[in-house]
Design an enzyme around this catalytic site. Structure first.
Site, mmCIF file in Angstrom:
data_model
loop_
_atom_site.group_PDB
_atom_site.id
_atom_site.type_symbol
_atom_site.label_atom_id
_atom_site.label_comp_id
_atom_site.label_asym_id
_atom_site.label_seq_id
_atom_site.Cartn_x
_atom_site.Cartn_y
_atom_site.Cartn_z
ATOM 1 C CG ASP A 96 42.834 -42.309 8.450
ATOM 2 O OD1 ASP A 96 42.348 -41.305 7.903
ATOM 3 O OD2 ASP A 96 43.805 -42.240 9.223
ATOM 4 C CD1 TRP A 141 50.530 -40.534 10.332
ATOM 5 C CD2 TRP A 141 48.502 -40.663 11.252
ATOM 6 N NE1 TRP A 141 50.217 -39.299 10.847
ATOM 7 C CE2 TRP A 141 48.971 -39.360 11.425
ATOM 8 C CE3 TRP A 141 47.237 -40.986 11.753
ATOM 9 C CZ2 TRP A 141 48.242 -38.370 12.068
ATOM 10 C CZ3 TRP A 141 46.509 -40.010 12.390
ATOM 11 C CH2 TRP A 141 47.004 -38.710 12.554
ATOM 12 C CE LYS A 160 47.035 -34.614 5.652
ATOM 13 N NZ LYS A 160 48.306 -34.566 6.312
#
Ligand code: LMR
Length: 398
Positions: free
Chosen positions: A211, A130, A246
């Site tokens: 993560d 990312w 999310k």
């Protein structure tokens, strides 16, 4: 002050959303930022979230500050979701959790904390990762190194390359791993591969930093926590940055958490003291609303079941869109085999579309894809899939 200073470049992901909003083409499609959309193209507030918010409106009596680490019920709920209800990590008290502003905030708090005690360490990130990982750890003053991860030739995990890179990581360095739904590739490790990485990390003595922003988007909340469970069982120190952006759709409530797992309860208490002093000088204490919503849902069995149903629905829709894209391209006579997209997990697919095609799609079709070819499958709907497939097929003929 700014006369002789050049403007900073737009963010590679959020900058795309700004450009998308300013695009007047009515056919425009945003396949950039990792935000879920339903089949009508909306990012809904989950029913379970609305119900929890109604409860909070009735029950909340104050807007006074939360503790530095956040609401204690939130910390407990985060741990339950990360490790499972009866996990030894929880009963032995060897995890310390703070509510951080989103997954990004959690990563940055973790980076700042590490910089205090691991000044000389390098931070190892997957190639690719990312885009913001680089920014976050560089901004905290770390030198970065990359470990092999994705094989663009086979569109799959380069596990031998990954292990070979990780073999070279010295003790005390930090290794940033995506616990599930690797962003941007959508390519994850299987359980056997995770076991090997965990064993290697333990043997070498690096600091794993997981993560975990997409719990529930891979195979479900329990299956997706496999890497976390394995590191916990190994008894090593490690960090987990998690997020409810999310899986609860709480994007703008900035509801994340940083959890530090230590070998013993005593060490965990020391870890918590430093977590708190780190948070205090950055944002003092967290915003309350999103954390209270998540904690309310996770503590109520009916709301929890409702939420799991909503999460399953999001995941299933994305899986259906993976197939629709692959089949839609094949039906248009596209020769390139895109079937690998069905094997990838989470919101994203590393589509293999070149940066030239990504630019062409944006300039000519108002279809926004992140540079490097990352597609957010959740931006596809039954209403835009034909347009997207026609456009990609046309682009590939150029
Ligand atoms: C993404 O990768 O698109 C998301 O995690 C949103 C972001 O902050 O970049």
């Amino acid at each position: 002050m700014w006369k002789n200073i050049e403007a900073a470049p737009a963010d590679s992901i959020l900058g795309l959303t700004e450009a998308f909003k300013n695009d007047s083409n009515p056919a425009k499609v945003n396949l950039g930022v990792g935000v879920y959309k339903d089949d009508a193209g909306n990012t809904p507030i989950l029913g379970s979230v609305k119900a929890a918010e109604r409860i909070l409106v009735e029950k909340e009596t104050t807007k006074s500050y939360l503790p530095i680490s956040g609401d204690p019920g939130y910390g407990a709920a985060v741990q339950k979701l990360l490790f499972g209800e009866n996990s030894e990590v929880i009963t032995s008290g060897r995890a310390a959790t703070v509510h951080a502003p989103g997954g990004t905030g959690a990563l940055r708090v973790g980076a700042e904390l590490l910089k205090k005690f691991k000044k000389q360490a390098k931070v190892w990130i997957s190639k690719p990762t990312w885009a913001n990982h680089k920014g976050i750890f560089s901004a905290a003053g770390f030198e970065l190194a990359e470990y092999a991860y994705y094989d663009a030739g086979t569109m799959s995990l380069d596990f031998d390359g990954m292990l070979a890179s990780l073999e070279t990581v010295p003790a005390g360095d930090v290794v940033l791993l995506h616990a599930c739904c690797h962003n941007p590739s959508g390519v994850d490790l299987n359980e056997e591969q995770w076991s090997k990485v965990v064993a290697l990390g333990k043997e070498k003595g690096w600091v794993p930093f997981l993560d975990f922003a997409y719990q529930g988007f891979g195979a479900g909340v329990e299956a997706d926590r496999y890497a976390v469970e394995q590191f916990a069982a190994a008894g090593v120190d490690f960090f987990v940055a998690s997020s409810f952006s999310k899986n609860f759709g709480l994007y703008n409530e900035r509801t994340g958490a940083l959890t530090l797992i230590s070998p013993t309860k005593e060490e965990s208490q020391v870890a918590m003291s430093h977590l708190k002093s780190t948070v205090r000088v950055i944002y003092s204490n967290p915003p309350a609303h999103g954390g209270l919503v998540a904690a309310t849902i996770l503590a109520d069995s009916a709301l929890y079941d409702q939420w799991i149903g909503e999460l399953d629905e999001m995941r299933d829709r994305i899986v259906a869109m993976r197939s629709a894209l692959v089949e839609g391209l094949a039906a248009r006579g596209v020769e390139r085999d895109f079937s690998f997209i069905k094997e990838q997990r989470g919101m994203f697919s590393f589509s293999g579309l070149s940066d030239d095609i990504v630019s062409w799609l944006r300039d000519n079709k108002a279809i926004y894809v992140v540079g490097g070819g990352r597609i957010n499958l959740a931006g596809l709907t039954t209403g835009n899939i034909d347009y997207v497939c026609d456009s990609i097929a046309e682009a590939l003929k150029k």
